[in-house]
Design an enzyme around this catalytic site. Structure first.
Site, PDB file in Angstrom:
ATOM      1  N   PRO A  81     -38.055 -99.413  36.682  1.00 48.37           N
ATOM      2  CA  PRO A  81     -38.574-100.630  36.852  1.00 48.37           C
ATOM      3  C   PRO A  81     -39.492-100.833  37.951  1.00 48.37           C
ATOM      4  O   PRO A  81     -39.651 -99.710  38.874  1.00 48.37           O
ATOM      5  CB  PRO A  81     -37.160-101.090  37.159  1.00 48.37           C
ATOM      6  CG  PRO A  81     -36.537-100.263  37.947  1.00 48.37           C
ATOM      7  CD  PRO A  81     -36.910 -98.892  37.353  1.00 48.37           C
ATOM      8  N   PRO A  98     -13.036 -96.075  39.147  1.00 48.88           N
ATOM      9  CA  PRO A  98     -13.088 -95.801  37.850  1.00 48.88           C
ATOM     10  C   PRO A  98     -12.610 -96.486  36.903  1.00 48.88           C
ATOM     11  O   PRO A  98     -12.884 -96.667  35.820  1.00 48.88           O
ATOM     12  CB  PRO A  98     -12.301 -94.314  38.041  1.00 48.88           C
ATOM     13  CG  PRO A  98     -12.468 -93.877  39.177  1.00 48.88           C
ATOM     14  CD  PRO A  98     -12.332 -94.678  40.324  1.00 48.88           C
ATOM     15  N   LYS A 154     -25.148-102.825  36.436  1.00 51.39           N
ATOM     16  CA  LYS A 154     -25.225-101.641  38.080  1.00 51.39           C
ATOM     17  C   LYS A 154     -23.941-101.567  38.329  1.00 51.39           C
ATOM     18  O   LYS A 154     -23.566-102.248  39.321  1.00 51.39           O
ATOM     19  CB  LYS A 154     -26.205-102.427  38.976  1.00 51.39           C
ATOM     20  CG  LYS A 154     -27.603-102.400  38.636  1.00 51.39           C
ATOM     21  CD  LYS A 154     -28.585-102.798  39.502  1.00 51.39           C
ATOM     22  CE  LYS A 154     -29.978-102.690  39.321  1.00 51.39           C
ATOM     23  NZ  LYS A 154     -30.333-103.780  38.294  1.00 51.39           N
ATOM     24  N   VAL A 155     -22.861-101.146  37.493  1.00 45.62           N
ATOM     25  CA  VAL A 155     -21.730-101.075  37.800  1.00 45.62           C
ATOM     26  C   VAL A 155     -21.324-100.201  39.147  1.00 45.62           C
ATOM     27  O   VAL A 155     -21.839 -99.265  39.147  1.00 45.62           O
ATOM     28  CB  VAL A 155     -20.781-100.589  36.653  1.00 45.62           C
ATOM     29  CG1 VAL A 155     -19.377-100.801  36.787  1.00 45.62           C
ATOM     30  CG2 VAL A 155     -21.055-101.319  35.210  1.00 45.62           C
ATOM     31  N   ALA A 156     -20.569-100.800  40.086  1.00 49.05           N
ATOM     32  CA  ALA A 156     -20.282-100.093  41.215  1.00 49.05           C
ATOM     33  C   ALA A 156     -18.643-100.412  41.574  1.00 49.05           C
ATOM     34  O   ALA A 156     -18.672-101.315  42.139  1.00 49.05           O
ATOM     35  CB  ALA A 156     -21.223-100.630  42.327  1.00 49.05           C
ATOM     36  N   GLY A 214     -45.418-104.390  37.047  1.00 48.47           N
ATOM     37  CA  GLY A 214     -46.168-105.932  36.951  1.00 48.47           C
ATOM     38  C   GLY A 214     -45.496-106.598  38.233  1.00 48.47           C
ATOM     39  O   GLY A 214     -46.355-106.456  39.240  1.00 48.47           O
ATOM     40  N   ALA A 215     -44.790-107.500  38.218  1.00 47.72           N
ATOM     41  CA  ALA A 215     -44.209-108.638  39.118  1.00 47.72           C
ATOM     42  C   ALA A 215     -44.077-107.777  40.588  1.00 47.72           C
ATOM     43  O   ALA A 215     -44.448-108.544  41.639  1.00 47.72           O
ATOM     44  CB  ALA A 215     -43.166-109.276  38.672  1.00 47.72           C
TER      45      ALA A 215
HETATM   46  O1  O7M Z   1     -40.324-106.954  36.099  1.00 51.00           O
HETATM   47  P1  O7M Z   1     -39.489-107.470  36.687  1.00 51.00           P
HETATM   48  O2  O7M Z   1     -39.418-107.303  38.105  1.00 51.00           O
HETATM   49  O3  O7M Z   1     -39.362-109.133  36.617  1.00 51.00           O
HETATM   50  O4  O7M Z   1     -37.828-107.082  36.517  1.00 51.00           O
HETATM   51  C1  O7M Z   1     -37.331-106.069  37.007  1.00 51.00           C
HETATM   52  C2  O7M Z   1     -36.096-105.516  36.259  1.00 51.00           C
HETATM   53  O5  O7M Z   1     -35.524-104.186  36.629  1.00 51.00           O
HETATM   54  C3  O7M Z   1     -34.635-106.599  36.547  1.00 51.00           C
HETATM   55  O6  O7M Z   1     -34.019-106.738  35.574  1.00 51.00           O
HETATM   56  C4  O7M Z   1     -34.462-105.684  38.013  1.00 51.00           C
HETATM   57  O7  O7M Z   1     -32.731-105.967  38.158  1.00 51.00           O
HETATM   58  C5  O7M Z   1     -34.537-104.377  37.483  1.00 51.00           C
HETATM   59  N1  O7M Z   1     -34.375-103.235  38.427  1.00 51.00           N
HETATM   60  C6  O7M Z   1     -35.444-103.468  39.427  1.00 51.00           C
HETATM   61  O8  O7M Z   1     -36.336-104.351  39.437  1.00 51.00           O
HETATM   62  N2  O7M Z   1     -35.396-102.453  40.369  1.00 51.00           N
HETATM   63  C7  O7M Z   1     -34.255-101.570  40.423  1.00 51.00           C
HETATM   64  O9  O7M Z   1     -34.491-100.764  41.387  1.00 51.00           O
HETATM   65  C8  O7M Z   1     -33.483-101.307  39.431  1.00 51.00           C
HETATM   66  C9  O7M Z   1     -33.741-102.292  38.425  1.00 51.00           C
HETATM   67  C10 O7M Z   1     -32.727-101.720  37.166  1.00 51.00           C
HETATM   68  O10 O7M Z   1     -33.201-102.036  36.139  1.00 51.00           O
HETATM   69  O11 O7M Z   1     -31.813-101.209  37.489  1.00 51.00           O
HETATM   70  C11 O7M Z   1     -31.088-100.538  36.562  1.00 51.00           C
END
Ligand code: O7M
Length: 255
Positions: free
Chosen positions: A189, A89, A84-86, A192-193
């Protein structure tokens, strides 16, 4: 996507199309390997490597086990570096080049940094992919990213990002991002959890569902991954086949 051939049959119109080569698109499942114990992480990767299309790694694993994990995992699967590079440049370029040189197939960046940082990421990636975050999956996302998701998707597309992150916790928002990005990739993403459902995300237009804890934290990661892949399979209407390691070919039946 390129149309190679169309055949009109009694059961429908069969269109044969190719898409740009890139990440495997088979189970449509991506493992988020946030396990911090390197030995366990590799065990999970070995257990599910043939089921998932890619393994996404994030800071938890890289900080505890080192960036060598990128290379180690790339021997087993395509690796997406979710850093999640922020940044400005120049820093973005340094991070992306480093991740790709270690074996990453894709790097995830934030889109809110603007056009120059996004373009730097795309340029530094070379043949690898850049996925840009639009709206995040957690409740706090409503404050900022949710309000600018479409704008960020538009910007990412203009700057050459090949994929986008949109939330499985809000399938309607995947639809909104899909409407902006056309046939570019969407990875989703929050399955599940976090309460989202993989098949709902795919049905809403995601190409891949990302699943972490529900797989690597399960007593039987392989069975868990298989169950998610089966769930996704219920909504897949495309038959896929790969030719000679080149572009995947899809047969789409239009009724
Ligand atoms: O299934 P989990 O909740 O255990 O994991 C989700 C993964 O997706 C975890 O690595 C998070 O950092 C990532 N993620 C999110 O859960 N929400 C987002 O909005 C974005 C990400 C992500 O992958 O961003 C690239």
């Amino acid at each position: 996507m390129r149309l190679i051939m169309a055949v009109n049959r009694p059961d429908g119109l069969i269109c044969v199309v190719t898409v740009k080569p890139g990440m495997r698109k088979d189970s449509r499942l991506v493992l988020a390997l946030d396990e911090t114990d390197g030995r366990k992480a590799l065990q999970v990767a070995d257990a599910v490597g043939d089921i998932v299309d890619a393994i996404k790694i994030n800071w938890p694993l890289v900080l505890s086990e080192g960036p060598g994990m990128i290379t180690e995992l790339s021997k087993r699967s395509e690796v997406i570096c979710d850093f999640k590079v922020a940044d400005i440049p120049n820093t973005v370029r340094l991070i992306v080049e480093n991740a790709v040189s270690r074996g990453a197939s894709a790097v995830i960046v934030h889109a809110f940094t603007g056009d120059d940082s996004l373009k730097a990421a795309v340029e530094a990636a070379g043949g690898a992919e850049i996925f840009a975050v639009t709206e995040m999956s957690h409740p706090g996302a409503r404050l900022f990213t949710a309000q600018h998701a479409e704008e960020m998707a538009r910007l990412g597309k203009e700057c050459g990002a090949t994929g986008f992150i949109a939330p499985a916790t809000r399938p309607d928002r995947i639809r909104a991002v899909r409407a902006v990005v056309g046939d570019l990739k969407i990875l989703s993403p929050g399955v599940g959890a976090q309460g989202g459902k993989a098949s709902a995300a795919i049905a809403a237009g995601a190409d891949y569902a990302i699943v972490g804890r529900s797989i690597y934290g399960s007593d039987d990661p392989r069975a868990a991954a298989k169950a998610f892949a089966d769930d996704i399979g219920t909504v897949l209407r495309l038959q896929r086949r790969y030719i000679g390691g080149g572009a995947p070919v899809y047969y789409i039946i239009i009724k």
